[in-house]
Every structure is written in structure tokens, then in C-alpha cells.
Design an enzyme around this catalytic site. Structure first.
Site, PDB file in Angstrom:
ATOM      1  NE  ARG A 216      41.196  77.232  54.678  1.00  0.00           N
ATOM      2  CZ  ARG A 216      41.820  76.497  55.589  1.00  0.00           C
ATOM      3  NH1 ARG A 216      42.624  77.097  56.479  1.00  0.00           N
ATOM      4  NH2 ARG A 216      41.654  75.186  55.642  1.00  0.00           N
ATOM      5  CE  LYS A 265      36.549  75.515  55.280  1.00  0.00           C
ATOM      6  NZ  LYS A 265      36.816  75.245  53.854  1.00  0.00           N
ATOM      7  NE  ARG A 344      43.674  76.550  51.112  1.00  0.00           N
ATOM      8  CZ  ARG A 344      44.184  76.249  52.299  1.00  0.00           C
ATOM      9  NH1 ARG A 344      45.210  76.938  52.769  1.00  0.00           N
ATOM     10  NH2 ARG A 344      43.687  75.265  53.025  1.00  0.00           N
ATOM     11  CG  HIS A 367      43.318  70.602  54.247  1.00  0.00           C
ATOM     12  ND1 HIS A 367      43.646  70.298  52.944  1.00  0.00           N
ATOM     13  CD2 HIS A 367      42.549  71.715  54.187  1.00  0.00           C
ATOM     14  CE1 HIS A 367      43.100  71.185  52.134  1.00  0.00           C
ATOM     15  NE2 HIS A 367      42.425  72.049  52.858  1.00  0.00           N
ATOM     16  CE1 TYR A 377      43.692  73.710  47.317  1.00  0.00           C
ATOM     17  CE2 TYR A 377      43.150  72.370  49.224  1.00  0.00           C
ATOM     18  CZ  TYR A 377      43.255  73.608  48.623  1.00  0.00           C
ATOM     19  OH  TYR A 377      42.916  74.739  49.317  1.00  0.00           O
TER      20      TYR A 377
END
Length: 404
Positions: A216, A265, A344, A367, A377
Site C-alpha cells: 500500500r 491497516k 497495487r 488481506h 480488486y
């Protein structure tokens, strides 16, 4: 005016007192609701054109008092929003607070701010959202509604209102937003060539790392050399300035971000990613140029902390990175507007094109669930064939051999 008494009448216990006020031209009611925390009497006043209206307000005051809700209905949505911004986001990231402030100041207060919070209805919220759907995308409208729900939940915790009417509605379909996109292999090669020729070595290294590892932007900008292992051979001094006790492949530890307290994140976002050989070569060359540039310009050059830091060794501003990135994309004659996070998306698209599974891609981009990968995505993913961490090596190997 015989029906408008000038003197107060003694009321039964708990009924309150109602009297006519010539000065205000209406009936005024006073009712005792016990005592405040400081020991003073809690005796609010209400006003109405008729005694019946005052009595209805007495009833509402009693109900609010029984439910622990602050009496009165003067508290507006705008006041709730401002209180929420002032006190309701103590642990949020600076970027999150700015985004919420935009929702509040640019949308919620102009559209609903004058409404009394206790009188706000689900229909009011529906009408507000219907007007906004011609201005913003569906996803953004959903975020605005989410902020409104948070504002009212905050007001509920402060005993300003009983129920959250924003929870009763759903955001309608609005304008189609700008979908994130991915570069084709040919566009990627054009960008790599232009970055290689740039007078700013950091952009070449930044694009290479982002495009070929899927990190990211918030993870790339604060990346430190101590987490970057370009030559982790056993017994040799690595780029991280340590000597490893075992042979390891070149890799980066994506353990930090620009978020509050430096956390990534999510917990799953903390990951260690192997580096393709050409990215190792680019970063190694960049490290030398970074050192020489800092020394030549009399800046700090010993023990440089950040891989992509400023000349004063601080984290680069996201807007500056985005501005420089778009400029070099334009120089590469790649059409359209592009932002760094789409590197990304490009990584995901290329990995999927080469046969990587959803599970592998989810692991690489950090993820927690493959469903997140497929949702965020979905335009970049292709049918699953196989897996591997170095699938892009073969695609770009010839390109980098030409450069040598």
C-alpha cells in the site's frame, strides 16, 4: 381573554404549572424533574400556543427523563456533528478525521444541520440521501450515511436522543464512481522506462517496489531501511545494517504504516514479502544514490532511516508523491489520471494474469480474507490457474536485461 389566566395555578404533584405570558404571547409550562447532579432543581420550561400543546411537551419531557434523555428539543443535528468531531474520534487517524469532517461540513450540516435531532425522522434522512445521490458516488454516499449514523450514536451515548433514525434507512444507488484501474504490461513497461530515466532516483525505486510487491502507499512511504533486506546472506552485513545468522531471500518486512502508532491497516497486513531480483537491483542502486545525494547536498547521510524519505529524512507527504507520480505517468504518455494506489491494483492484475490464486494474492497484499481481495480488486482478478511468488520475474526479466 378569560380563557388565558394571568396567574399561575397550583398543579397536582408531577403535572407541572401552565400559565399565559403576555410578554411572549404564548402559554408557558414549568415542570419539576427532580434535581441535577449539582443539587439544583431540574425545572425546564416549555412553550406552546395552547395548553394542550404544552401538556404534550410535558409528556415528552417526562418520557425523556424516564429514559435518561436530556430534556428539551433545541439540540440540532449541526450541534451533534460538531460535538462528534470534537469528542467522538479520539483514537482515529488524522486522515480518517479529515474524511469524517468533510462528510460533516460539506454534506450533513448543509443538508440536515438545522433539524432538531429529536425530531429527525427516517423520511428526513431518506430525502437528504435522495438529493445527494446526484452529486456523489454510491460508495461515497454510503460513507456519508455511515458518518451520520456514528454522529447519532454518539449523541445517544450523551443522552441527547433515544433512537438512531439513520439506522432505519439504506443509502440509495447514486452516481457511478471512478473505478480503480490497473496498467497493462505495456503501460507498465513504459512507466518503468520513464522512471529509470528520471532525475529523481526515488520514484524509480518507489514504483518498482509498489508495482512488483503490491504494498500500500501508506506502507511504502514510511518503509525503513531496517525493514528492507536486500542482501540477507548468512554472515554478511545486509542493507538493514545487521548481520543475519542464516541465509534468507531478499525481502521487505511490511510491518509499519503512516497510521496512528505506526500500525498496518489490519493484523494480517503485517507481512514479509520476497523481492524479485530486479527490484533488489533497483533498490540497491537507489540506496547508493540516496547516500551520495544526501552527502553531496550537506544533508544527513549516515544512518538514513526512511527508504523514500525527504532530504531531511522524514516521511514523504502523500499528496507530493501522488503529484510526482501523475507527472511521470504523463511523461510516459500513458493516458488518463492515475494515483499511486493503482500500482497495487496493477500488481494484483498481473499476478492474476499469470495464474496466481486468490489465496496467494490475498497473502501478498495483506488481506485477511480472500473475499476482500475479490471485492476490492474484482476488476483485476482472472480465473485461478496456479501459484508462485516470482511469477512476474519472467515477464519483466527481458525488460531489465535490456536496461543493463
Amino acid at each position: 381573554m378569560s380563557d388565558k389566566p394571568q396567574r399561575r395555578k397550583k398543579a397536582s404533584h408531577g403535572d407541572g404549572t401552565i400559565y399565559w405570558s403576555d410578554a411572549e404571547g404564548c402559554y408557558i409550562g414549568e415542570i419539576s424533574l427532580g434535581y441535577r447532579p449539582d443539587g439544583s432543581r431540574n425545572r425546564p420550561k416549555v412553550r406552546g400556543r395552547t395548553k394542550a400543546e404544552v401538556k404534550d411537551k410535558f409528556k415528552q419531557l417526562k418520557e425523556d427523563h424516564a429514559n435518561g434523555i436530556e430534556p428539551g428539543d433545541k439540540y440540532t443535528v449541526a450541534q451533534a456533528c460538531r460535538d462528534f468531531l470534537a469528542r467522538g474520534l479520539p483514537r482515529q487517524e488524522e486522515g480518517t478525521v479529515k474524511g469524517v469532517a468533510i462528510h460533516v461540513n460539506n454534506h450533513i450540516i448543509p443538508g440536515l444541520g438545522k433539524a432538531k435531532l429529536k425530531r429527525l425522522t427516517a423520511d428526513d434522512v431518506d430525502d437528504f440521501l435522495s438529493k445527494k445521490k446526484t452529486e456523489v458516488s454510491t460508495s461515497y454516499l454510503g460513507r456519508i450515511l455511515g458518518t451520520l449514523r456514528r454522529v447519532i450514536r454518539f449523541a445517544q451515548r450523551r443522552n441527547k436522543v433515544v433512537r438512531n433514525v439513520a439506522e432505519l434507512v439504506e443509502a440509495p444507488t447514486a452516481k457511478e464512481g471512478r473505478p480503480s484501474k490497473a496498467m497493462t504490461l505495456e503501460q507498465g513497461k513504459l512507466l518503468v522506462r520513464k522512471c529509470r530515466a528520471s532525475r529523481e532516483p526515488w520514484i524509480y525505486a518507489y514504483v518498482a517496489l509498489s508495482m512488483f510487491t503490491g504494498v500500500r502507499t501508506e506502507e511504502a512511504r514510511p518503509l525503513k531501511w531496517e525493514h528492507t533486506h536486500l542482501n540477507p546472506a548468512k554472515g554478511e552485513r545486509c542493507s538493514c545494517r545487521r548481520v543475519h545468522k542464516e541465509d534468507l531471500p531478499p525481502h521487505v518486512e511490511v510491518w509499519r504504516s503512516v497510521r496512528k502508532k505506526g500500525d498496518t491497516k489490519t493484523e494480517k497486513s503485517r507481512r514479509t514479502i520476497a523481492l524479485p531480483s530486479y527490484v533488489v537491483a533497483i533498490l540497491t542502486d537507489y540506496a547508493v544514490k540516496q547516500f551520495e545525494s544526501r552527502k553531496r547536498n550537506n544533508h544527513e547521510y549516515e544512518n538514513i532511516i526512511y527508504v523514500f524519505g525527504t532530504r531531511n529524512d522524514t516521511v514523504k507527504d502523500a499528496r507530493n508523491v501522488a503529484r510526482y507520480f501523475q507527472a511521470i505517468v504523463t511523461d510516459a504518455e500513458i493516458e488518463g489520471e492515475w494515483v499511486p494506489r493503482e500500482l497495487r491494483h496493477t500488481f494484483v492484475s498481473w499476478m492474476s494474469d499469470q495464474g496466481a490464486s486468490d489465496e496467494l494474492i490475498a497473502d501478498l497484499v495483506g488481506h485477511r480474507k480472500t473475499s476482500t481481495t475479490r471485492t476490492v480488486y474484482r476488476h483485476q482478478l482472472r480465473p485461478v490457474i496456479t501459484k508462485g511468488t516470482d511469477l512476474l520475474d519472467g515477464v519483466f526479466a527481458e525488460e531489465f536485461r535490456e536496461a543493463e
